[in-house]
Design a protein around this motif. Structure first.
Motif, short mmCIF file in Angstrom:
data_model
loop_
_atom_site.label_atom_id
_atom_site.label_comp_id
_atom_site.label_asym_id
_atom_site.label_seq_id
_atom_site.Cartn_x
_atom_site.Cartn_y
_atom_site.Cartn_z
N VAL A 13 -11.74 -50.71 -11.92
CA VAL A 13 -12.82 -51.06 -12.87
C VAL A 13 -13.60 -52.07 -12.24
CG1 VAL A 13 -11.48 -50.40 -14.99
CG2 VAL A 13 -11.15 -52.80 -13.97
N SER A 14 -14.91 -52.18 -12.61
CA SER A 14 -16.03 -53.11 -12.13
C SER A 14 -16.72 -53.35 -13.37
CB SER A 14 -16.46 -52.62 -10.84
OG SER A 14 -15.95 -52.38 -9.77
N TYR A 77 -20.13 -58.94 -25.33
CA TYR A 77 -20.84 -57.47 -25.46
C TYR A 77 -20.33 -57.21 -24.15
CZ TYR A 77 -24.04 -53.64 -25.14
OH TYR A 77 -24.42 -52.50 -25.00
N LEU A 78 -19.22 -56.04 -24.15
CA LEU A 78 -18.75 -55.46 -22.92
C LEU A 78 -18.70 -53.93 -23.44
CD1 LEU A 78 -17.53 -55.65 -20.05
CD2 LEU A 78 -15.17 -55.77 -21.31
N TRP A 101 -20.51 -53.02 -18.39
CA TRP A 101 -21.71 -53.79 -18.29
C TRP A 101 -21.47 -54.90 -19.19
CZ3 TRP A 101 -27.09 -53.08 -20.40
CH2 TRP A 101 -27.00 -52.11 -21.48
N ALA A 102 -21.96 -56.20 -19.02
CA ALA A 102 -21.73 -57.16 -20.01
C ALA A 102 -22.73 -58.19 -20.13
CB ALA A 102 -20.46 -58.07 -19.73
N LEU A 103 -23.15 -58.91 -21.34
CA LEU A 103 -24.27 -59.58 -21.41
C LEU A 103 -23.55 -60.79 -21.88
CD1 LEU A 103 -26.94 -57.16 -23.33
CD2 LEU A 103 -26.69 -57.46 -20.94
N VAL A 104 -24.09 -61.94 -21.59
CA VAL A 104 -23.55 -63.21 -21.84
C VAL A 104 -24.80 -64.14 -21.91
CG1 VAL A 104 -21.36 -62.98 -20.49
CG2 VAL A 104 -23.40 -63.96 -19.42
#
Length: 234
Positions: A13-14, A77-78, A101-104
């Protein structure tokens, strides 16, 4: 092309993380954290945060765990982005990577792990990364720029409440072009996505800007007219 005949397929996983942070000129841009590889293959090269998938762990849990271990981040958010499984992705094994993908938010990104093996880089100016991670970042950027037109993603970069100017800035950074403030305001208000909180920015002179939040009751499945329709050239 590497030959992996008879070798078991390994699952990894990445995660591609995006945060809105100022560059050296003070202008906001999208940044992505990278980690330095400390083992072969590609020893010393930068790569996306990630790791192997244990047999007893769910995919999203593994993505969150490896992200936390390498960067210290635990984004709200993942989301699963894509699965990359070309035969020649890794020189010494057949590796299939499930990429998230993630938003921070910028203040959360500022608390990320710092050190010689973690580095934040502007997402549009990646160095040469290990494996096919440059391609993965490019795909994630395309996905973000496409999806921001139809889903309430900006709040993951901004926080629960925001001004229309802050929201427009996110769209401009993601879409890489200026948007007319008056047209943007009309479009967003008419879309039914936003609701006034009844609060204003504290300490602002003259007429303090109103604070908005996303209207959670609005249907995200509704067809909406995007600001940008073009798909990037492949």
């Amino acid at each position: 092309m590497p030959h992996h005949d008879g070798a078991p397929v390994r699952l990894a996983v990445s995660t591609v993380i995006f945060a809105l942070r100022p560059d050296h000129t003070g202008l906001p841009v999208l940044w992505t954290p990278l980690v330095r590889r400390t083992v072969e293959p590609h020893l010393g090269l930068w790569a996306l945060p990630g790791g192997w998938l244990p047999p007893n762990e769910e995919l999203e849990a593994a993505a969150a765990r490896t992200l936390r271990a390498t960067t210290g981040l635990a984004p709200n958010y993942l989301e699963q982005l894509y699965t990359f499984g070309e035969v020649d992705r890794s020189p010494d094994a057949r590796v299939v990577s499930v990429v998230y993908w993630a938003l921070v938010q910028s203040d959360e990104a500022a608390q990320a792990t710092a050190g010689p093996n973690v580095r934040w880089v502007p997402a549009d100016t990646m160095p040469g990364l290990a494996f096919d991670h440059n391609r993965i970042v490019e795909y994630a950027l395309w996905r973000l720029r496409t999806k921001v037109e139809y889903a309430e993603l900006a709040h993951a970069l901004l926080g629960a409440t925001f001004t229309l100017a802050e929201l427009r800035e996110v769209y401009e950074v993601v879409l890489q072009r200026r948007l007319d403030p008056a047209n943007f305001r009309r479009t967003m208000i008419a879309s039914g996505r936003l609701r006034e909180t009844g609060e204003h920015v504290s300490g602002a002179p003259h007429r303090p800007p109103k604070l908005y939040r996303y209207e959670t009751a609005a249907s995200t499945a509704q067809t909406r007219e995007p600001f940008m329709k073009e798909r990037p050239a492949s």
